[in-house]
Design an enzyme around this catalytic site. Structure first.
Site, PDB file in Angstrom:
ATOM      1  N   LYS A  91      -9.808   3.188  -3.624  1.00  0.00           N
ATOM      2  CA  LYS A  91     -10.282   2.036  -2.851  1.00  0.00           C
ATOM      3  C   LYS A  91     -11.726   2.272  -2.420  1.00  0.00           C
ATOM      4  O   LYS A  91     -12.039   3.274  -1.785  1.00  0.00           O
ATOM      5  CB  LYS A  91      -9.386   1.838  -1.622  1.00  0.00           C
ATOM      6  CG  LYS A  91      -9.833   0.757  -0.662  1.00  0.00           C
ATOM      7  CD  LYS A  91      -9.650  -0.639  -1.238  1.00  0.00           C
ATOM      8  CE  LYS A  91     -10.196  -1.743  -0.340  1.00  0.00           C
ATOM      9  NZ  LYS A  91      -9.373  -2.020   0.831  1.00  0.00           N
ATOM     10  N   HIS A 122      -1.990  -2.140   5.389  1.00  0.00           N
ATOM     11  CA  HIS A 122      -2.488  -1.041   6.213  1.00  0.00           C
ATOM     12  C   HIS A 122      -1.373  -0.676   7.200  1.00  0.00           C
ATOM     13  O   HIS A 122      -1.214  -1.345   8.210  1.00  0.00           O
ATOM     14  CB  HIS A 122      -3.727  -1.471   6.994  1.00  0.00           C
ATOM     15  CG  HIS A 122      -4.865  -1.920   6.131  1.00  0.00           C
ATOM     16  ND1 HIS A 122      -5.927  -1.106   5.821  1.00  0.00           N
ATOM     17  CD2 HIS A 122      -5.112  -3.108   5.509  1.00  0.00           C
ATOM     18  CE1 HIS A 122      -6.781  -1.769   5.046  1.00  0.00           C
ATOM     19  NE2 HIS A 122      -6.306  -2.987   4.843  1.00  0.00           N
ATOM     20  N   ARG A 161      -1.147   2.187   8.820  1.00  0.00           N
ATOM     21  CA  ARG A 161      -1.747   2.936   9.948  1.00  0.00           C
ATOM     22  C   ARG A 161      -1.188   4.325  10.195  1.00  0.00           C
ATOM     23  O   ARG A 161      -1.415   4.885  11.268  1.00  0.00           O
ATOM     24  CB  ARG A 161      -1.582   2.138  11.251  1.00  0.00           C
ATOM     25  CG  ARG A 161      -1.979   0.685  11.200  1.00  0.00           C
ATOM     26  CD  ARG A 161      -3.430   0.514  10.945  1.00  0.00           C
ATOM     27  NE  ARG A 161      -3.907  -0.846  11.203  1.00  0.00           N
ATOM     28  CZ  ARG A 161      -5.024  -1.326  10.682  1.00  0.00           C
ATOM     29  NH1 ARG A 161      -5.772  -0.595   9.867  1.00  0.00           N
ATOM     30  NH2 ARG A 161      -5.411  -2.547  10.963  1.00  0.00           N
ATOM     31  N   ASP A 211      -2.931  -7.961   2.962  1.00  0.00           N
ATOM     32  CA  ASP A 211      -3.901  -7.259   3.809  1.00  0.00           C
ATOM     33  C   ASP A 211      -3.331  -7.120   5.228  1.00  0.00           C
ATOM     34  O   ASP A 211      -4.052  -7.308   6.210  1.00  0.00           O
ATOM     35  CB  ASP A 211      -5.257  -7.986   3.817  1.00  0.00           C
ATOM     36  CG  ASP A 211      -6.372  -7.065   4.302  1.00  0.00           C
ATOM     37  OD1 ASP A 211      -6.097  -5.878   4.554  1.00  0.00           O
ATOM     38  OD2 ASP A 211      -7.509  -7.546   4.434  1.00  0.00           O
ATOM     39  N   ASN A 225      -7.560   3.804   4.790  1.00  0.00           N
ATOM     40  CA  ASN A 225      -8.366   3.920   6.022  1.00  0.00           C
ATOM     41  C   ASN A 225      -7.510   4.273   7.240  1.00  0.00           C
ATOM     42  O   ASN A 225      -7.576   3.642   8.279  1.00  0.00           O
ATOM     43  CB  ASN A 225      -9.193   2.650   6.268  1.00  0.00           C
ATOM     44  CG  ASN A 225      -8.343   1.403   6.459  1.00  0.00           C
ATOM     45  OD1 ASN A 225      -7.196   1.355   6.025  1.00  0.00           O
ATOM     46  ND2 ASN A 225      -8.891   0.400   7.111  1.00  0.00           N
TER      47      ASN A 225
HETATM   48  O1  DOR Z   1      -9.771  -7.340   8.643  1.00  0.00           O
HETATM   49  C1  DOR Z   1      -9.631  -6.266   8.077  1.00  0.00           C
HETATM   50  N1  DOR Z   1      -8.882  -5.288   8.616  1.00  0.00           N
HETATM   51  N2  DOR Z   1     -10.229  -6.059   6.895  1.00  0.00           N
HETATM   52  C2  DOR Z   1     -10.228  -4.869   6.301  1.00  0.00           C
HETATM   53  O2  DOR Z   1     -10.783  -4.732   5.240  1.00  0.00           O
HETATM   54  C3  DOR Z   1      -9.595  -3.691   6.965  1.00  0.00           C
HETATM   55  C4  DOR Z   1      -8.553  -4.135   7.888  1.00  0.00           C
HETATM   56  C5  DOR Z   1      -8.078  -3.049   8.816  1.00  0.00           C
HETATM   57  O3  DOR Z   1      -7.817  -1.932   8.354  1.00  0.00           O
HETATM   58  O4  DOR Z   1      -7.921  -3.331  10.017  1.00  0.00           O
HETATM   59 ZN    ZN Z   2      -7.330  -4.330   3.692  1.00  0.00          ZN
HETATM   60 ZN    ZN Z   3     -10.586  -5.172   2.935  1.00  0.00          ZN
END
Ligand code: DOR
Ligand code: ZN
Ligand code: ZN
Length: 399
Positions: A140, A59, A61, A267, A91
């Site tokens: 996703k 991620h 951001r 992740d 996201n």
């Molecule tokens: O801990 C998490 N953070 N799990 C996720 O699935 C999303 C992620 C985030 O985008 O911060």
């Molecule tokens: Zn994730």
């Molecule tokens: Zn996730």
């Protein structure tokens, strides 16, 4: 521009072989025992050259949440961790659920110093956009609550997405793992389970005969931390899925050994220290910089072999997502390479990290085995603690 990496041990088809690697522009053009004349020579004596790691799950951001991370800082962290390709989750803000936003993210990603692929997200009514999205690793699907508002729960909607023309990557916990398998069985799609974290979930992924269309990712935090670590880490150890018990952790390591686990995805989900210290802290931790040192250190403890690390972190991601010309050291393939020093011992230090959030749950861990140089498309991007800011590019996905 040509580059020769000489005197190192090269990971070729599962073996470490004394060979020189000759690179012209962005490609490996020769793997040879002889010395070829090149514009630049790297002496890799006593070092090992492995295919650059592919992190299937980060991620970064960008756009919209760039106070936490952006494509430049996230990709610098990746390069420092020996990762040459990442796949970024949808996201961000706004979420990547239509073609215009995907295009905006493509623009933001041009800053990246490692190669990238960009996931597409889904909501209740963007099926036609999903079907049109091109060159994405997967769609996703969020089936449990986490950062962002892409959660989906309606079975009818889910069935349409699971039987669309796209590969599915899913955040599914507990009972939702089996639910996904019931849904995916209705079409002929494959499914990629992100960050499987418990023994039960891991067992459930194997509960159907469609097994060969089912892929399992685990994350380093669940391999190296348990919920006991929350006493020290507090919010800095809070993530989704949460940290689990020692026996769950054991099951994940067993899954790595017996082949149930296909990939390791970090992740990488950075949040600022201030956000983590707040009462309503967000979930997620950074992970790109520590993945490979943690695994190499585990190799020294006989928990995993180098071959397995490369299978899970380079070869399998390339194969599962059909990323062209990556994941292996081969003539004609992209020159995405990581040079590692198995003897180097170093402490993880928050203040030395490249991630914008400047913290890691592994701060002060002493680890043996580190990437010392990362080459992306024939350019030296990371060299002994320093980053060379040269943009990489989007990967190509095959059919
Ligand atoms: O801990 C998490 N953070 N799990 C996720 O699935 C999303 C992620 C985030 O985008 O911060
Ligand atoms: Zn994730
Ligand atoms: Zn996730």
């Amino acid at each position: 521009m040509s580059l020769l990496i000489k005197n190192g041990k090269v990971y070729l088809e599962g073996n470490l072989v004394s060979k020189n690697i000759f690179i012209e522009k962005d490609k490996i053009t020769k793997i040879t025992s002889s010395e070829v004349k090149a514009d630049k020579v790297i002496d890799a004596s006593n070092k090992i050259i492995i295919p650059g790691l592919i992190d299937p799950h980060v991620h970064f951001r960008d756009p919209g949440l760039t106070h936490k991370e952006d494509f430049l800082t996230g990709s610098m962290a990746a390069a420092a961790g020996g990762i040459t390709t990442i796949q970024d989750m949808p996201n961000t803000l706004p979420p990547v659920n239509n073609l215009q936003v995907l295009d905006e993210k493509r623009k933001a990603a041009r800053k990246s110093v490692v190669n990238y692929g960009l996931y597409f997200g889904c909501d209740a009514d963007n099926l036609s956009e999903i079907e049109k999205a091109s060159n994405v690793p997967a769609v996703k699907v969020y089936m449990d609550h986490t950062t962002g508002n892409l959660l989906l729960n309606d079975n009818q909607v889910l069935e349409k997405i699971f039987t669309s023309n796209k590969f599915i990557a899913v955040h599914a916990e507990k009972k939702n793992v089996k639910r996904c398998l019931d849904l995916i069985e209705k079409g002929d799609n494959g499914i990629y389970f992100c960050h499987i974290s418990s023994k039960q979930e891991l067992d459930d992924t194997q509960s159907k005969s469609i097994e060969n269309n089912v892929y399992v990712e685990v994350s380093p935090q669940h391999l190296f931390l348990t919920k006991d670590d929350l006493n020290n880490l507090e919010a800095f150890g809070e993530m989704k899925p949460s940290l689990k018990t020692k026996s769950d952790q054991k099951a994940l390591w067993k899954g790595i050994k017996d082949g149930t686990v296909d990939t390791i995805g970090t992740d990488h989900a950075p949040h600022t220290k201030e956000e983590k210290l707040a009462i309503n802290y967000p979930f997620g931790i950074p992970g790109c910089e520590t993945l490979l040192p943690l695994l190499l250190n585990a190799m020294h403890e006989n928990k995993i072999t180098l071959n397995k690390i490369i299978e899970l972190c380079s070869e399998n991601p390339a194969n599962i997502f059909k990323i062209k010309n990556k994941g292996f050291i081969k003539e004609g393939y992209d020159a995405d390479l990581t040079i590692i020093d198995l003897d180097l011992e170093k402490e993880v230090k928050n203040e030395e990290l490249f991630t914008k959030c400047s913290w890691s749950p592994f701060n002060s861990w002493n680890l043996k085995g580190w990437p010392i140089m990362t080459i992306v498309l024939g350019e030296i991007i990371f060299d002994n603690g320093k980053i060379n800011k040269i943009s990489a590019r989007e990967v190509e996905y095959g059919k």
